[in-house]
Design a protein around this motif. Structure first.
Motif, PDB file in Angstrom:
ATOM      1  N   TYR A 134       0.762  -1.072   0.290  1.00  0.00           N
ATOM      2  CA  TYR A 134      -0.088  -0.153  -0.083  1.00  0.00           C
ATOM      3  C   TYR A 134       0.980   1.286  -0.144  1.00  0.00           C
ATOM      4  N   THR A 135       1.936   1.242  -0.912  1.00  0.00           N
ATOM      5  CA  THR A 135       2.690   2.591  -1.109  1.00  0.00           C
ATOM      6  C   THR A 135       3.470   2.335  -2.099  1.00  0.00           C
ATOM      7  N   TRP A 136       3.647   3.437  -2.780  1.00  0.00           N
ATOM      8  CA  TRP A 136       4.646   3.399  -4.016  1.00  0.00           C
ATOM      9  C   TRP A 136       6.170   3.505  -3.712  1.00  0.00           C
ATOM     10  N   PHE A 137       6.298   4.288  -2.297  1.00  0.00           N
ATOM     11  CA  PHE A 137       7.603   4.386  -2.090  1.00  0.00           C
ATOM     12  C   PHE A 137       7.721   4.616  -0.480  1.00  0.00           C
ATOM     13  N   ASP A 138       8.037   3.719   0.107  1.00  0.00           N
ATOM     14  CA  ASP A 138       8.386   3.630   1.488  1.00  0.00           C
ATOM     15  C   ASP A 138       9.557   2.740   1.907  1.00  0.00           C
ATOM     16  N   PRO A 139      10.844   2.984   1.680  1.00  0.00           N
ATOM     17  CA  PRO A 139      11.931   2.058   1.753  1.00  0.00           C
ATOM     18  C   PRO A 139      11.903   1.120   2.981  1.00  0.00           C
ATOM     19  N   ALA A 140      11.479   1.711   4.277  1.00  0.00           N
ATOM     20  CA  ALA A 140      11.523   0.954   5.453  1.00  0.00           C
ATOM     21  C   ALA A 140      10.431  -0.143   5.233  1.00  0.00           C
ATOM     22  N   LYS A 141       9.517   0.164   4.670  1.00  0.00           N
ATOM     23  CA  LYS A 141       8.219  -0.923   4.477  1.00  0.00           C
ATOM     24  C   LYS A 141       8.740  -1.762   3.446  1.00  0.00           C
ATOM     25  N   GLU A 142       9.332  -1.420   2.350  1.00  0.00           N
ATOM     26  CA  GLU A 142       9.575  -2.204   1.009  1.00  0.00           C
ATOM     27  C   GLU A 142      10.760  -3.178   1.804  1.00  0.00           C
ATOM     28  N   ALA A 143      11.583  -2.712   2.495  1.00  0.00           N
ATOM     29  CA  ALA A 143      12.709  -3.659   2.840  1.00  0.00           C
ATOM     30  C   ALA A 143      12.190  -4.587   3.764  1.00  0.00           C
ATOM     31  N   ASP A 144      11.211  -4.007   4.956  1.00  0.00           N
ATOM     32  CA  ASP A 144      10.660  -5.303   5.846  1.00  0.00           C
ATOM     33  C   ASP A 144      10.002  -6.152   4.797  1.00  0.00           C
ATOM     34  N   ALA A 145       9.225  -5.952   4.151  1.00  0.00           N
ATOM     35  CA  ALA A 145       8.504  -6.878   3.068  1.00  0.00           C
ATOM     36  C   ALA A 145       9.073  -7.938   2.394  1.00  0.00           C
ATOM     37  N   ALA A 146      10.603  -7.145   1.640  1.00  0.00           N
ATOM     38  CA  ALA A 146      11.207  -8.134   0.973  1.00  0.00           C
ATOM     39  C   ALA A 146      11.982  -9.323   2.059  1.00  0.00           C
ATOM     40  N   GLN A 147      12.165  -8.805   3.322  1.00  0.00           N
ATOM     41  CA  GLN A 147      12.935  -9.529   4.195  1.00  0.00           C
ATOM     42  C   GLN A 147      11.872 -10.687   4.712  1.00  0.00           C
ATOM     43  N   ALA A 148      10.601 -10.151   4.887  1.00  0.00           N
ATOM     44  CA  ALA A 148       9.453 -11.340   5.449  1.00  0.00           C
ATOM     45  C   ALA A 148       9.479 -12.354   4.185  1.00  0.00           C
ATOM     46  N   LEU A 149       9.714 -11.980   2.906  1.00  0.00           N
ATOM     47  CA  LEU A 149       9.382 -13.002   1.903  1.00  0.00           C
ATOM     48  C   LEU A 149      10.568 -13.843   1.947  1.00  0.00           C
ATOM     49  N   ILE A 150      11.767 -13.172   1.932  1.00  0.00           N
ATOM     50  CA  ILE A 150      13.003 -13.949   1.991  1.00  0.00           C
ATOM     51  C   ILE A 150      13.156 -15.041   2.870  1.00  0.00           C
ATOM     52  N   GLU A 151      12.416 -14.538   4.230  1.00  0.00           N
ATOM     53  CA  GLU A 151      12.670 -15.384   5.416  1.00  0.00           C
ATOM     54  C   GLU A 151      11.766 -16.784   5.075  1.00  0.00           C
ATOM     55  N   GLN A 152      10.693 -16.392   4.251  1.00  0.00           N
ATOM     56  CA  GLN A 152       9.720 -17.530   4.124  1.00  0.00           C
ATOM     57  C   GLN A 152       9.941 -18.514   2.720  1.00  0.00           C
ATOM     58  N   GLY A 153      11.236 -18.428   2.467  1.00  0.00           N
ATOM     59  CA  GLY A 153      11.794 -19.123   1.548  1.00  0.00           C
ATOM     60  C   GLY A 153      11.746 -18.640   0.224  1.00  0.00           C
ATOM     61  N   ALA A 154      11.207 -17.323  -0.291  1.00  0.00           N
ATOM     62  CA  ALA A 154      11.294 -16.845  -1.451  1.00  0.00           C
ATOM     63  C   ALA A 154      12.635 -16.772  -2.147  1.00  0.00           C
ATOM     64  N   ASP A 155      13.194 -17.129  -2.984  1.00  0.00           N
ATOM     65  CA  ASP A 155      14.547 -16.776  -3.555  1.00  0.00           C
ATOM     66  C   ASP A 155      14.612 -15.870  -4.980  1.00  0.00           C
ATOM     67  N   VAL A 156      13.390 -15.583  -5.108  1.00  0.00           N
ATOM     68  CA  VAL A 156      13.157 -14.592  -6.358  1.00  0.00           C
ATOM     69  C   VAL A 156      12.314 -13.271  -5.529  1.00  0.00           C
ATOM     70  N   ILE A 157      12.489 -12.132  -5.812  1.00  0.00           N
ATOM     71  CA  ILE A 157      11.741 -10.938  -5.314  1.00  0.00           C
ATOM     72  C   ILE A 157      11.621  -9.991  -6.587  1.00  0.00           C
ATOM     73  N   LEU A 158      10.191 -10.036  -6.791  1.00  0.00           N
ATOM     74  CA  LEU A 158       9.733  -8.965  -7.872  1.00  0.00           C
ATOM     75  C   LEU A 158       9.104  -7.798  -6.993  1.00  0.00           C
ATOM     76  N   GLN A 159       9.299  -6.772  -7.632  1.00  0.00           N
ATOM     77  CA  GLN A 159       8.675  -5.527  -6.960  1.00  0.00           C
ATOM     78  C   GLN A 159       7.932  -4.790  -7.763  1.00  0.00           C
ATOM     79  N   HIS A 160       6.871  -4.226  -7.408  1.00  0.00           N
ATOM     80  CA  HIS A 160       6.346  -3.071  -8.115  1.00  0.00           C
ATOM     81  C   HIS A 160       6.187  -1.991  -7.192  1.00  0.00           C
ATOM     82  N   THR A 161       7.032  -1.817  -6.502  1.00  0.00           N
ATOM     83  CA  THR A 161       7.410  -0.557  -5.771  1.00  0.00           C
ATOM     84  C   THR A 161       8.497   0.310  -6.042  1.00  0.00           C
ATOM     85  N   ASP A 162       8.624   1.402  -5.956  1.00  0.00           N
ATOM     86  CA  ASP A 162       9.586   2.117  -6.615  1.00  0.00           C
ATOM     87  C   ASP A 162      11.105   2.232  -6.060  1.00  0.00           C
ATOM     88  N   SER A 163      11.419   2.009  -4.750  1.00  0.00           N
ATOM     89  CA  SER A 163      12.794   2.280  -4.362  1.00  0.00           C
ATOM     90  C   SER A 163      13.727   1.009  -4.504  1.00  0.00           C
TER      91      SER A 163
END
Lengths: 307, 359
Positions: free
Chosen positions: B190-219
């Motif tokens: 729910y944001t186009w640009f919020d580095p802290a949130k985007e970083a946390d989201a990526a972190q959560a996905l990686i911790e759950q085993g994702a080894d590819v991260i696609l993003q549709h946010t801008d940072s």
């Protein structure tokens, strides 16, 4: 929904990282409030610390220098608050709110040239032996130095407040500045020192976001963390270890929220997103319903020696 | 009454100066409204590059102004009005959420031309333009499906709007095609640009085993998180983000707005500007695929490049049947391709994606 994909070890590890900024900021504010001063400018000092630390970190290549400078910047900004409220006797609530606005504006001004730059970041520090313990090791003992520092600072603050003479004096000033003044303690000076400590902590907290957690600079990147820190001090009824619990609880809910989404939990995202705030409010309500807040008696009151 | 006359004459004067500019008697003033800071390294960065290209192409004949980090909603209306009042001849509004504000402001300034990116509401003085990012997503999906070892792809989505949903569907279809076991975990930020949130989201996905991260946010924050985690691949979003290559960033979607912006400014100068709807993809060059790094195996890279070529010359459409909707109902029959109308308003997942689109 596949909750088994959430790894509790990693969850707790990232919870500690996510909670460190609010922990540092809340701890600083706790000391300030213990001395009887209410500084609502935490958000402003944090964001200023974030950009100052980032700027120095980028220019010198040293995150440690960045953190030190962030603490100095936060303290300098809080000094302005201290002079206004302690010497010129301005209203603490209004001055604190003003400080937040100043900090947000100042930081975006300083930050313009630093947008979109990568910064050096702190390396993880695996504590020898401890980090090799299964489960507990990766959970608690393989973080960057600031995480350990923040926990150590909680212990130090607790010990100083509870057992040392300095802590006793600080608390006396916060409970009754007239009595402390009558005993010959320099109320204004002691409060000013507490305010400086609070500013430095908030500065470190901000720098942790811009140098470690993201690591990048964006306008307004603290995104309300300073306000949460203020709430956590009340939540903790002005006790250092409870600040730690409060900060980790809040950090935990934020991280869990994203993890649940990633695991495909069938809970509306809006509810998940607001859950940290809901929990904070709920706890605050419970605490005030109990009556005994543990707030310093002279909190927010203006002191003047002649009155 | 007097005040009204004054305002009216001021508006007329403004309109007159507006046309005077457009006739080429002075500098053409072009305004840009940006959703993030120009230094975001992604979406806004590329739009700003387009702005700089306009300045370079026309030199003294053009003057550009821009406002960055403009929130979507009422604030943006104020910014656009300000730009129009200060004599802009052409205003580019570069985010989906500026759609209604653009239409509102355009009504008040019939002589100012507006160009809204990624929206679908047109008016006499409002053009819409967008790029077929989903073509790039198809290539990403292919590489992701081939390269994931955990069969789990994390997707950081911004808002549940057609453009984002199209991207998710396109990436999923092509990942599934080469890897039937692949799963997508989608986190709505729910944001186009919020580095802290985007970083946390990526972190959560990686911790759950994702080894590819696609993003549709801008940072670039998810890139940094993937780099720190190691062994995770990402794709540059909107801009090349080459500073994160060759790992984790293995390729990227680059939006190239410069030729379009130069075209449209030229049209205003010539007085030939009309309201148009532009939706260009890899073929016309509005969407570019950033260099595929060496972290991608040679055969996968070759297939990806072949797909880029096929999408470019039109021999392949990213949404080619048979494709079912998430509920199992048929959407496209064998060999059928999606029409632009459906794509523009896409509000459903394709079959195989778990989870629901929040509303």
């Amino acid at each position: 929904m596949d909750l088994s994909s959430i790894n509790p070890v990693l969850l707790i590890a990232s919870l500690m990282v996510s909670a460190t900024p609010i922990l540092l900021a809340a701890l600083g504010e706790l000391v300030v409030e213990k001395s009887g001063v209410l500084n609502l400018g935490v958000e402003g000092m944090m964001i200023t610390g974030a950009i100052c630390g980032f700027a120095i970190g980028v220019n010198t290549g040293s995150p440690v220098l960045g953190f030190m400078f962030a603490a100095i910047c936060g303290a300098l900004l809080s000094l302005a608050f201290g002079i206004l409220t302690q010497y010129l006797l301005s209203n603490q609530v209004a001055t604190g709110l003003g400080l937040t606005l100043v900090g947000l504006g100042l930081s975006s001004l300083i930050g313009k040239p630093y947008e979109g730059i990568k910064s050096p970041t702190l390396q993880k520090m695996e504590l020898p032996i401890l980090s090799d313990i299964p489960i507990v090791g990766p959970m608690l003992f393989s973080h960057d130095p600031m995480v350990y520092f923040s926990v150590a600072l909680v212990a130090a603050t607790w010990a100083v407040l509870k057992y040392s003479r300095a802590g006793l004096i600080l608390r006396a000033v916060g409970e009754s500045h007239d009595a402390a003044h009558a005993l010959g303690y320099k109320v204004v000076r002691i409060r000013l020192l507490a305010i400086l400590f609070g500013g430095a902590c908030a500065g470190l907290a901000g720098a942790y976001i811009s140098l470690v957690r993201v690591p990048q600079w964006t306008e307004g990147m603290t995104a309300g963390a300073g306000w949460i820190a203020l709430a956590i001090v009340v939540f903790a009824s002005w006790k250092p270890w409870r600040v730690l619990i409060g900060a980790y609880l809040f950090g935990g809910v934020t991280v869990l929220q994203l993890n649940l989404q990633a695991a495909g939990a069938k809970v509306p995202i809006e509810v998940l997103s607001m859950s940290p705030y809901l929990i904070t409010i709920a706890v605050l309500v419970i605490i005030s319903a109990r009556g005994n807040h543990g707030a310093p008696a002279a909190l927010g009151k203006i002191f003047h020696a002649s009155r | 009454m007097k005040r009204r006359t004054l305002l009216a004459s001021a508006a007329v004067a403004l309109a007159l100066t507006g046309t005077a500019f457009a006739d080429g008697h002075g500098k053409t003033k072009v305004g840009f409204v940006f959703v993030g800071p120009v230094g975001d390294g992604g979406w806004t960065y590329e739009h700003n590059k387009g702005r700089l290209a306009v300045e370079e192409a026309f030199g003294d004949k053009v003057e550009t102004v821009f406002q960055e980090s403009v929130p979507e909603g009422a604030d943006s209306e104020r910014v656009m009005t300000q730009m129009a009042l200060s004599g802009a001849d052409l205003i580019f509004t570069t985010s989906f959420g500026y759609m209604d504000p653009t239409i509102n402001v355009a009504k008040k300034f019939p002589d100012v031309k507006f160009e809204h990116a990624t929206g679908y509401k047109q008016a006499d003085n409002v053009s819409v333009y967008s790029a077929r990012f989903y073509e790039g997503r198809a290539v990403q999906g292919h590489i992701a499906g081939k390269m994931t070892k955990t069969n789990k792809v994390g997707y950081i989505a911004s808002f549940p709007i057609p453009e984002v949903i199209r991207g998710i569907n396109s990436a999923f279809i092509h990942a599934k095609k080469v890897n039937p076991d692949v799963e997508f975990s989608i986190v709505w930020a729910y944001t186009w640009f919020d580095p802290a949130k985007e970083a946390d989201a990526a972190q959560a996905l990686i911790e759950q085993g994702a080894d590819v991260i696609l993003q549709h946010t801008d940072s670039t924050a998810p890139q940094a998180a993937a780099e720190a985690a190691g062994g995770v691949i990402t794709f540059g979003q909107a801009s090349d983000m080459a500073e994160f290559g060759p790992m984790p960033r293995v390729s990227s979607i680059i939006d190239d707005w410069a030729p379009y912006y130069i075209d449209r400014v030229q049209a205003v100068m010539d007085g030939t500007w009309t309201s148009t709807s532009t939706w260009d993809g890899i073929g016309p060059g509005m969407v570019k695929i950033g260099e595929i790094s060496d972290a991608v195996p040679a055969d996968v890279k070759e297939e990806a490049l072949a797909m880029v070529a096929a999408l470019g010359d039109g021999s392949y459409h990213a949404f080619t049947g048979p494709i079912n909707k998430q509920d199992g109902s048929a959407w496209l029959a064998e060999g059928e391709t999606a029409d632009d109308g459906t794509l523009a308003g896409m509000s459903f997942y394709v079959e195989g994606i778990t989870g629901e689109i929040p509303n």
